[in-house]
Design a protein around this motif. Sequence first.
Motif, PDB file in Angstrom:
ATOM      1  N   LEU A 194       1.116  -1.067   0.216  1.00 11.38           N
ATOM      2  CA  LEU A 194       0.126  -0.151  -0.183  1.00 11.38           C
ATOM      3  C   LEU A 194       0.890   1.200  -0.052  1.00 11.38           C
ATOM      4  CD1 LEU A 194      -2.828  -0.818   2.308  1.00 11.38           C
ATOM      5  CD2 LEU A 194      -2.983  -0.724  -0.027  1.00 11.38           C
ATOM      6  N   PHE A 195       1.905   1.356   0.734  1.00  6.03           N
ATOM      7  CA  PHE A 195       2.732   2.462   0.816  1.00  6.03           C
ATOM      8  C   PHE A 195       3.489   2.426  -0.651  1.00  6.03           C
ATOM      9  CE2 PHE A 195       2.303   2.663   5.448  1.00  6.03           C
ATOM     10  CZ  PHE A 195       2.031   3.981   5.692  1.00  6.03           C
ATOM     11  N   SER A 196       3.887   1.316  -1.370  1.00  7.34           N
ATOM     12  CA  SER A 196       4.501   1.313  -2.488  1.00  7.34           C
ATOM     13  C   SER A 196       3.508   2.241  -3.498  1.00  7.34           C
ATOM     14  CB  SER A 196       4.948   0.214  -2.899  1.00  7.34           C
ATOM     15  OG  SER A 196       5.870  -0.185  -2.164  1.00  7.34           O
ATOM     16  N   ALA A 197       2.085   1.548  -3.604  1.00  4.47           N
ATOM     17  CA  ALA A 197       1.153   2.125  -4.473  1.00  4.47           C
ATOM     18  C   ALA A 197       1.053   3.779  -3.896  1.00  4.47           C
ATOM     19  CB  ALA A 197      -0.026   1.555  -3.997  1.00  4.47           C
ATOM     20  N   LEU A 198       1.131   4.213  -2.756  1.00  3.48           N
ATOM     21  CA  LEU A 198       0.997   5.668  -2.510  1.00  3.48           C
ATOM     22  C   LEU A 198       2.355   6.357  -3.048  1.00  3.48           C
ATOM     23  CD1 LEU A 198      -0.278   8.041  -0.647  1.00  3.48           C
ATOM     24  CD2 LEU A 198       1.041   7.467   1.217  1.00  3.48           C
ATOM     25  N   ASP A 199       3.478   5.798  -2.926  1.00  2.00           N
ATOM     26  CA  ASP A 199       4.661   6.421  -3.629  1.00  2.00           C
ATOM     27  C   ASP A 199       4.378   6.551  -4.986  1.00  2.00           C
ATOM     28  OD1 ASP A 199       6.020   6.568  -1.255  1.00  2.00           O
ATOM     29  OD2 ASP A 199       7.080   4.551  -1.427  1.00  2.00           O
ATOM     30  N   ALA A 200       3.800   5.477  -5.651  1.00  2.00           N
ATOM     31  CA  ALA A 200       3.712   5.473  -7.258  1.00  2.00           C
ATOM     32  C   ALA A 200       2.826   6.728  -7.567  1.00  2.00           C
ATOM     33  CB  ALA A 200       3.228   4.091  -7.692  1.00  2.00           C
TER      34      ALA A 200
ATOM     35  N   LEU B 272       5.573  11.224 -13.235  1.00  2.00           N
ATOM     36  CA  LEU B 272       4.688  10.459 -14.016  1.00  2.00           C
ATOM     37  C   LEU B 272       3.871  11.308 -15.068  1.00  2.00           C
ATOM     38  CD1 LEU B 272       3.127   7.911 -11.420  1.00  2.00           C
ATOM     39  CD2 LEU B 272       5.105   7.462 -13.101  1.00  2.00           C
ATOM     40  N   SER B 273       3.690  10.579 -16.364  1.00  2.77           N
ATOM     41  CA  SER B 273       2.771  11.304 -17.208  1.00  2.77           C
ATOM     42  C   SER B 273       1.441  11.220 -16.775  1.00  2.77           C
ATOM     43  CB  SER B 273       2.976  10.710 -18.709  1.00  2.77           C
ATOM     44  OG  SER B 273       2.453   9.234 -18.670  1.00  2.77           O
ATOM     45  N   ASP B 274       0.370  11.891 -17.387  1.00  2.00           N
ATOM     46  CA  ASP B 274      -1.001  11.819 -17.109  1.00  2.00           C
ATOM     47  C   ASP B 274      -1.514  10.518 -17.024  1.00  2.00           C
ATOM     48  OD1 ASP B 274      -0.961  14.481 -16.413  1.00  2.00           O
ATOM     49  OD2 ASP B 274      -1.990  15.190 -18.202  1.00  2.00           O
ATOM     50  N   GLU B 275      -1.023   9.726 -18.335  1.00  2.00           N
ATOM     51  CA  GLU B 275      -1.349   8.515 -18.551  1.00  2.00           C
ATOM     52  C   GLU B 275      -1.010   7.581 -17.604  1.00  2.00           C
ATOM     53  OE1 GLU B 275      -0.565   4.990 -21.860  1.00  2.00           O
ATOM     54  OE2 GLU B 275      -1.227   7.077 -22.708  1.00  2.00           O
ATOM     55  N   GLN B 276       0.517   7.555 -17.191  1.00  2.00           N
ATOM     56  CA  GLN B 276       1.048   6.609 -16.284  1.00  2.00           C
ATOM     57  C   GLN B 276       0.319   6.973 -14.987  1.00  2.00           C
ATOM     58  OE1 GLN B 276       5.039   8.232 -17.081  1.00  2.00           O
ATOM     59  NE2 GLN B 276       5.628   6.261 -17.769  1.00  2.00           N
ATOM     60  N   LEU B 277       0.182   8.174 -14.514  1.00  2.06           N
ATOM     61  CA  LEU B 277      -0.420   8.673 -13.458  1.00  2.06           C
ATOM     62  C   LEU B 277      -1.901   7.797 -13.120  1.00  2.06           C
ATOM     63  CD1 LEU B 277      -0.646   9.962 -10.619  1.00  2.06           C
ATOM     64  CD2 LEU B 277      -1.413  11.918 -11.878  1.00  2.06           C
TER      65      LEU B 277
ATOM     66  N   ASN C 186      -5.563   3.896 -10.837  1.00  2.00           N
ATOM     67  CA  ASN C 186      -6.313   2.866 -11.076  1.00  2.00           C
ATOM     68  C   ASN C 186      -6.011   1.607 -10.304  1.00  2.00           C
ATOM     69  OD1 ASN C 186      -8.127   4.229 -12.706  1.00  2.00           O
ATOM     70  ND2 ASN C 186      -7.333   3.574 -14.708  1.00  2.00           N
ATOM     71  N   LYS C 187      -4.506   1.273 -10.657  1.00  2.00           N
ATOM     72  CA  LYS C 187      -4.116   0.049  -9.885  1.00  2.00           C
ATOM     73  C   LYS C 187      -4.264   0.103  -8.285  1.00  2.00           C
ATOM     74  CE  LYS C 187      -0.004  -1.061 -10.918  1.00  2.00           C
ATOM     75  NZ  LYS C 187       1.297  -0.905 -11.216  1.00  2.00           N
ATOM     76  N   ALA C 188      -3.824   1.441  -7.938  1.00  2.00           N
ATOM     77  CA  ALA C 188      -4.162   1.703  -6.330  1.00  2.00           C
ATOM     78  C   ALA C 188      -5.510   1.532  -5.799  1.00  2.00           C
ATOM     79  CB  ALA C 188      -3.629   3.193  -6.059  1.00  2.00           C
ATOM     80  N   GLN C 189      -6.635   1.696  -6.567  1.00  2.00           N
ATOM     81  CA  GLN C 189      -7.793   1.615  -6.353  1.00  2.00           C
ATOM     82  C   GLN C 189      -8.233   0.327  -6.074  1.00  2.00           C
ATOM     83  OE1 GLN C 189      -9.764   4.157  -9.211  1.00  2.00           O
ATOM     84  NE2 GLN C 189      -9.862   6.172  -7.978  1.00  2.00           N
ATOM     85  N   ALA C 190      -7.685  -0.427  -7.050  1.00  2.00           N
ATOM     86  CA  ALA C 190      -7.959  -1.885  -7.352  1.00  2.00           C
ATOM     87  C   ALA C 190      -7.367  -2.441  -6.070  1.00  2.00           C
ATOM     88  CB  ALA C 190      -7.623  -2.508  -8.369  1.00  2.00           C
TER      89      ALA C 190
END
Length: 105
Positions: free
Chosen positions: A11-17, A23-28, A33-37
């Motif tokens: 979860l902290f890794s997802a927060l860091d990401a 990150l570009s808008d697309e990468q962000l 989306n991954k973090a929400q899942a």
Amino acid sequence: MNSLADLNEYLFSALDAITNDDLSDEQLQREINKAQAVTKVAETVIRNGELALKTMQLVNEYGYTTPDGDEVPLPGMLRYGLRGKDEPVERKGLLGGGGEVANAA
């Protein structure tokens, strides 16, 4: 991922990401989306852990046996043992109290 500690680290890794300014808008959006899942799955894992803890607290408080000495069976999903082993685990005193205890089946 096999433990709540692993989940917390993920979860902290997802927060860091999602807070990475490079990150570009697309990468962000992909990271969001991954973090929400992951968050949805994490919430379920945490609720299951809370249920297991609550079950152990209640069993510890009220004991593992009936007044006649018969062991109170736990539903299959709430039973525990040594991971990957068929050996029973001694349940006495896991949470510091409770009734008379027999070995888990």
